[in-house]
Design a protein around this motif. Structure first.
Motif, short mmCIF file in Angstrom:
data_model
loop_
_atom_site.label_atom_id
_atom_site.label_comp_id
_atom_site.label_asym_id
_atom_site.label_seq_id
_atom_site.Cartn_x
_atom_site.Cartn_y
_atom_site.Cartn_z
N VAL A 1 0.79 -1.20 0.08
CA VAL A 1 -0.06 0.00 0.06
C VAL A 1 0.94 1.17 0.08
O VAL A 1 2.11 1.43 0.59
N ASP A 2 0.33 2.03 -0.66
CA ASP A 2 1.22 3.62 -0.54
C ASP A 2 2.48 3.54 -1.28
O ASP A 2 3.58 3.60 -0.63
N GLY A 3 2.56 3.16 -2.66
CA GLY A 3 3.90 3.23 -3.39
C GLY A 3 4.00 1.93 -4.40
O GLY A 3 4.97 1.87 -5.15
N GLY A 4 3.11 0.72 -4.13
CA GLY A 4 3.23 -0.34 -5.18
C GLY A 4 2.03 -0.55 -5.89
O GLY A 4 1.13 0.32 -6.00
N GLU B 1 5.78 9.98 -14.94
CA GLU B 1 4.44 10.27 -14.69
C GLU B 1 3.75 9.33 -13.43
O GLU B 1 2.93 9.83 -12.73
N TYR B 2 4.49 8.12 -13.43
CA TYR B 2 4.06 7.45 -12.20
C TYR B 2 4.81 7.17 -11.14
O TYR B 2 4.47 6.51 -10.07
N ASN B 3 5.87 8.50 -10.95
CA ASN B 3 6.38 8.47 -9.97
C ASN B 3 5.85 9.01 -8.47
O ASN B 3 4.81 9.81 -8.71
N LEU B 4 6.21 8.26 -7.38
CA LEU B 4 5.41 8.73 -6.22
C LEU B 4 5.62 10.04 -5.77
O LEU B 4 4.84 10.95 -5.40
N ASP B 5 6.79 10.55 -6.14
CA ASP B 5 7.29 12.00 -6.03
C ASP B 5 8.33 12.19 -7.27
O ASP B 5 8.55 11.23 -7.63
N PRO B 6 8.67 13.45 -7.32
CA PRO B 6 9.63 13.66 -8.51
C PRO B 6 10.74 13.11 -8.65
O PRO B 6 11.20 12.60 -9.81
N THR B 7 11.27 12.58 -7.49
CA THR B 7 12.66 11.82 -7.45
C THR B 7 12.60 10.60 -7.33
O THR B 7 13.68 9.70 -7.30
#
Length: 249
Positions: A40-43, A195-201
């Motif tokens: 959850v939250d990232g996968g 565009e799928y990144n959890l945050d820009p980096t």
């Protein structure tokens, strides 16, 4: 351009030697074992579960930071096996097994040989409990060489081969997410993949839309591996067509 084509249906599978009468009458359930790229939250895990159609259901037991060793030591594998014990009588119980991102780190305390053995042990335990393992190779990182928009870095190559070997060793299905996701992000390119990144980096974990896209990819790959399950997934032809024709989704 590299193009992946997904179009196997239960009907096509029947023609290929998987007649529909062989399909189980029990509905499926899915228990997801893995690291943060499943969790959850990232996968992709919740994206996969969102595609299920009642009476199919599942539980995301992925754990951020987990290796094949710490997942067992922390009691998360026991949670998976308890779910199996509680449900195998009424449901065809599938377990996705997807590790590698943390096992490969030098600080993991897990050698490659141990990692390979742990995958095999997980799959055998699932089978011993009456479940069905789905060895799922690791989601690719969306990493590209400096100054290049394509040629995505194949940083989990050995871990993919370990998952394939574990599937062969245990006579289990392989869900080759690494191959599919690497080819996809390589072809759509860096800007679209980011565009799928959890945050820009963060080029490892997924935002909500990324979870939807790669959850759909896993669903399609599971149907490809287990055609009898097709009726338990809500189709999304628009998204599937984009994914398997290497279009940004």
């Amino acid at each position: 351009m590299l193009r992946l084509v997904f179009g196997i249906t239960a009907l096509a599978a029947a023609a290929a030697g998987h007649p529909m009468e062989e399909c189980s009458t029990k509905p499926p359930t899915f228990f997801l074992a893995g690291d943060s790229t499943t969790a959850v939250d990232g996968g992709w895990g919740d994206g996969l579960l969102a595609t299920l159609k009642d009476p199919a259901w599942g539980v995301n037991i992925g754990k951020s930071g987990a290796t094949t060793a710490s997942f067992r030591a922390g009691g998360y594998w026991a949670n998976v096996t308890q779910h199996l014990k509680d449900n195998v009588d009424k449901f065809d119980s599938y377990v996705t097994i997807s590790f590698g991102h943390n096992d490969q780190k030098e600080t993991s305390g897990v050698t490659f040989e141990q990692y390979q053995a742990n995958l095999i042990e997980f799959a055998n335990e699932v089978k011993d409990l009456g479940g069905i393992p789905l060895l799922t190779s690791s989601l690719t990182r969306r990493a590209f060489p400096k100054g290049q928009d394509h040629n995505a870095t194949d940083s989990l190559h050995d871990q993919r081969l370990a998952a394939i070997e574990a599937a062969e060793e245990t006579d289990s299905a392989i869900v080759d997410l690494n191959e599919a996701s690497l080819a996809y992000v390589d072809t759509i390119g860096k800007q679209a993949a980011y565009e799928y990144n959890l945050d820009p980096t963060d080029t490892t974990h997924l935002n909500e839309h990324g979870a939807t896209v790669f959850g759909r990819m896993v669903a399609d790959l599971i149907i490809r591996a287990e055609p009898c399950l097709e009726s338990y997934f809500v189709p999304n032809e628009t998204l599937s067509n984009a994914i398997w024709n290497n279009l940004p989704a």
